[in-house]
Design a protein around this motif. Structure first.
Motif, PDB file in Angstrom:
ATOM      1  N   UNK A 138     -44.438  -9.779  -8.073  1.00 42.80           N
ATOM      2  CA  UNK A 138     -44.322  -8.469  -8.687  1.00 42.80           C
ATOM      3  C   UNK A 138     -45.058  -8.422 -10.012  1.00 42.80           C
ATOM      4  N   UNK A 139     -45.779  -7.333 -10.227  1.00 42.65           N
ATOM      5  CA  UNK A 139     -46.432  -7.052 -11.500  1.00 42.65           C
ATOM      6  C   UNK A 139     -45.824  -5.769 -12.041  1.00 42.65           C
ATOM      7  N   UNK A 140     -45.415  -5.801 -13.288  1.00 41.76           N
ATOM      8  CA  UNK A 140     -44.800  -4.648 -13.928  1.00 41.76           C
ATOM      9  C   UNK A 140     -45.466  -4.427 -15.277  1.00 41.76           C
ATOM     10  N   UNK A 141     -45.930  -3.221 -15.518  1.00 44.56           N
ATOM     11  CA  UNK A 141     -46.537  -2.894 -16.810  1.00 44.56           C
ATOM     12  C   UNK A 141     -45.621  -1.973 -17.592  1.00 44.56           C
ATOM     13  N   UNK A 142     -45.475  -2.279 -18.876  1.00 42.15           N
ATOM     14  CA  UNK A 142     -44.742  -1.401 -19.789  1.00 42.15           C
ATOM     15  C   UNK A 142     -45.768  -0.489 -20.453  1.00 42.15           C
ATOM     16  N   UNK A 143     -45.637   0.816 -20.250  1.00 40.02           N
ATOM     17  CA  UNK A 143     -46.596   1.730 -20.856  1.00 40.02           C
ATOM     18  C   UNK A 143     -45.881   2.673 -21.819  1.00 40.02           C
ATOM     19  N   UNK A 144     -45.930   3.953 -21.587  1.00 36.32           N
ATOM     20  CA  UNK A 144     -45.397   4.915 -22.556  1.00 36.32           C
ATOM     21  C   UNK A 144     -45.157   6.252 -21.868  1.00 36.32           C
ATOM     22  N   UNK A 145     -44.246   7.030 -22.431  1.00 41.05           N
ATOM     23  CA  UNK A 145     -44.035   8.380 -21.910  1.00 41.05           C
ATOM     24  C   UNK A 145     -45.286   9.240 -22.061  1.00 41.05           C
ATOM     25  N   UNK A 146     -46.237   8.779 -22.871  1.00 35.93           N
ATOM     26  CA  UNK A 146     -47.486   9.526 -23.061  1.00 35.93           C
ATOM     27  C   UNK A 146     -48.316   9.601 -21.784  1.00 35.93           C
ATOM     28  N   UNK A 147     -48.021   8.745 -20.798  1.00 33.53           N
ATOM     29  CA  UNK A 147     -48.766   8.827 -19.534  1.00 33.53           C
ATOM     30  C   UNK A 147     -48.322  10.021 -18.710  1.00 33.53           C
ATOM     31  N   UNK A 148     -47.161  10.585 -19.027  1.00 33.88           N
ATOM     32  CA  UNK A 148     -46.655  11.773 -18.348  1.00 33.88           C
ATOM     33  C   UNK A 148     -46.790  13.022 -19.212  1.00 33.88           C
ATOM     34  N   UNK A 149     -46.485  12.887 -20.495  1.00 35.83           N
ATOM     35  CA  UNK A 149     -46.561  13.993 -21.436  1.00 35.83           C
ATOM     36  C   UNK A 149     -47.247  13.488 -22.703  1.00 35.83           C
ATOM     37  N   UNK A 150     -48.536  13.769 -22.896  1.00 40.21           N
ATOM     38  CA  UNK A 150     -49.244  13.256 -24.070  1.00 40.21           C
ATOM     39  C   UNK A 150     -48.507  13.570 -25.371  1.00 40.21           C
ATOM     40  N   UNK A 151     -48.525  12.586 -26.272  1.00 37.05           N
ATOM     41  CA  UNK A 151     -47.837  12.709 -27.557  1.00 37.05           C
ATOM     42  C   UNK A 151     -48.881  13.006 -28.628  1.00 37.05           C
ATOM     43  N   UNK A 152     -48.656  14.062 -29.394  1.00 38.54           N
ATOM     44  CA  UNK A 152     -49.678  14.578 -30.311  1.00 38.54           C
ATOM     45  C   UNK A 152     -50.242  13.526 -31.254  1.00 38.54           C
ATOM     46  N   UNK A 153     -49.394  12.672 -31.833  1.00 35.16           N
ATOM     47  CA  UNK A 153     -49.888  11.732 -32.840  1.00 35.16           C
ATOM     48  C   UNK A 153     -50.317  10.385 -32.248  1.00 35.16           C
ATOM     49  N   UNK A 154     -50.347  10.290 -30.920  1.00 26.78           N
ATOM     50  CA  UNK A 154     -50.678   9.017 -30.276  1.00 26.78           C
ATOM     51  C   UNK A 154     -51.861   9.170 -29.322  1.00 26.78           C
ATOM     52  N   UNK A 155     -52.952   9.695 -29.830  1.00 27.10           N
ATOM     53  CA  UNK A 155     -54.117   9.956 -28.981  1.00 27.10           C
ATOM     54  C   UNK A 155     -54.616   8.692 -28.287  1.00 27.10           C
ATOM     55  N   UNK A 156     -54.771   7.604 -29.026  1.00 23.62           N
ATOM     56  CA  UNK A 156     -55.294   6.379 -28.423  1.00 23.62           C
ATOM     57  C   UNK A 156     -54.380   5.876 -27.314  1.00 23.62           C
ATOM     58  N   UNK A 157     -53.082   5.926 -27.555  1.00 27.48           N
ATOM     59  CA  UNK A 157     -52.131   5.506 -26.533  1.00 27.48           C
ATOM     60  C   UNK A 157     -52.183   6.424 -25.320  1.00 27.48           C
ATOM     61  N   UNK A 158     -52.267   7.730 -25.552  1.00 26.19           N
ATOM     62  CA  UNK A 158     -52.357   8.684 -24.445  1.00 26.19           C
ATOM     63  C   UNK A 158     -53.481   8.310 -23.486  1.00 26.19           C
ATOM     64  N   UNK A 159     -54.637   8.034 -24.052  1.00 30.88           N
ATOM     65  CA  UNK A 159     -55.832   7.776 -23.246  1.00 30.88           C
ATOM     66  C   UNK A 159     -55.777   6.413 -22.573  1.00 30.88           C
ATOM     67  N   UNK A 160     -55.513   5.379 -23.350  1.00 31.55           N
ATOM     68  CA  UNK A 160     -55.584   4.017 -22.815  1.00 31.55           C
ATOM     69  C   UNK A 160     -54.463   3.724 -21.833  1.00 31.55           C
ATOM     70  N   UNK A 161     -53.261   4.158 -22.147  1.00 30.27           N
ATOM     71  CA  UNK A 161     -52.149   3.858 -21.243  1.00 30.27           C
ATOM     72  C   UNK A 161     -52.250   4.650 -19.938  1.00 30.27           C
ATOM     73  N   UNK A 162     -52.824   5.832 -19.991  1.00 33.05           N
ATOM     74  CA  UNK A 162     -53.066   6.568 -18.744  1.00 33.05           C
ATOM     75  C   UNK A 162     -54.037   5.803 -17.854  1.00 33.05           C
TER      76      UNK A 162
END
Length: 263
Positions: A138-162
């Motif tokens: 099993x492979x499991x990645x921890x990402x962010x809620x930004x992959x579902x709903x982009x977060x205004x102050x986390x542009x880099x995370x929005x893009x890379x984690x998606x």
């Protein structure tokens, strides 16, 4: 429910504290042998020792720089040398800095790419041969809620984690014939140092106190509070385990019902 993690070898990146530690703790409580990695030697050795004392599990703590391919390979090799193989991998790394489009130059974008996207590629690439030897895993990645709903102050995370989620979905299909499951675990407002720092940023920009900022965030969560790393860790342990044997290519959200998106 018996999760089937006893004596399985589970690798967890960025596990000296926070979300990674929560997953490592949960799988250790289920009898897994746990290899944890993080950048600071003293912190990761302390984390491995704490897991051993708390759970009685066999543990290994290793220095791991998620931005460095050689460091990732060394971590995997040390794990195999100690435990004889790998059954599960948790891909995890600290998030890119907060900010908007005008805050970042090419170097910042490249650094975020290395930290978030390429760390995922390299960790999976390094662990994959050992999962194949086991006949699955099993492979499991921890990402962010930004992959579902982009977060205004986390542009880099929005893009890379998606991008990471797209990678995982593709791999889930490619690796299914080899009995390797690939899933994504999304934290909502879990009480970690990262969330505390985001609350501080939000408080400063809005003129609120940190306590007021947290109360405002909690009011938007149907469950009425932030989650704990233990709650998040148990969700991760389930997805890594044999109990989730028919689940692959999925994104599990652990957020107390906060997210409004249907998909």
């Amino acid at each position: 429910m018996e999760l089937g993690l006893k004596n399985k070898v589970i690798m967890v990146a960025a596990a000296s504290k926070g979300l990674g530690y929560g997953i490592a703790q949960a799988v250790a409580q289920e009898g897994a042998r746990v290899s944890v990695g993080s950048r600071t030697e003293a912190d990761i050795l302390a984390a491995a020792d704490a897991l051993r004392r708390e759970t009685g599990a066999e543990t290994l703590g290793s220095v791991l720089d998620a931005r460095d391919a050689a460091s990732i390979n060394n971590w995997v090799e040390a794990t195999v040398a100690k435990f004889g193989g790998v059954d599960g991998l948790v891909v995890n790394a600290g998030g890119p800095p907060a900010g908007g489009f005008d805050d970042f130059d090419d170097a910042a974008w490249q650094a975020a790419f290395e930290l978030t996207m390429m760390s995922s590629v390299r960790m999976i690439r390094a662990a994959l041969p050992h999962l194949r030897v086991r006949g699955g895993g099993s492979i499991l990645a921890v990402t962010s809620s930004s992959v579902k709903e982009p977060i205004d102050i986390l542009l880099l995370s929005n893009v890379m984690r998606s991008g990471v989620v797209s990678l995982l979905k593709s791999l889930s299909r490619e690796m299914a014939p080899e009995k390797i499951r690939v899933n994504n675990l999304v934290p909502g407002r879990i009480l970690t140092d990262r969330v505390k720092s985001l609350d501080a940023i939000g408080a400063k920009s809005s003129g609120r106190s940190v306590a007021e900022q947290q109360a405002m965030q909690e009011a938007q969560i149907p469950w009425g509070r932030y989650g704990t790393i233990e709650e998040f860790g148990r969700a991760g342990a389930f997805l890594l385990s044999d109990a989730a044997s028919y689940i692959t290519g999925e994104t599990l959200i652990v957020d107390g019902g906060a997210m409004k998106t249907v998909w």
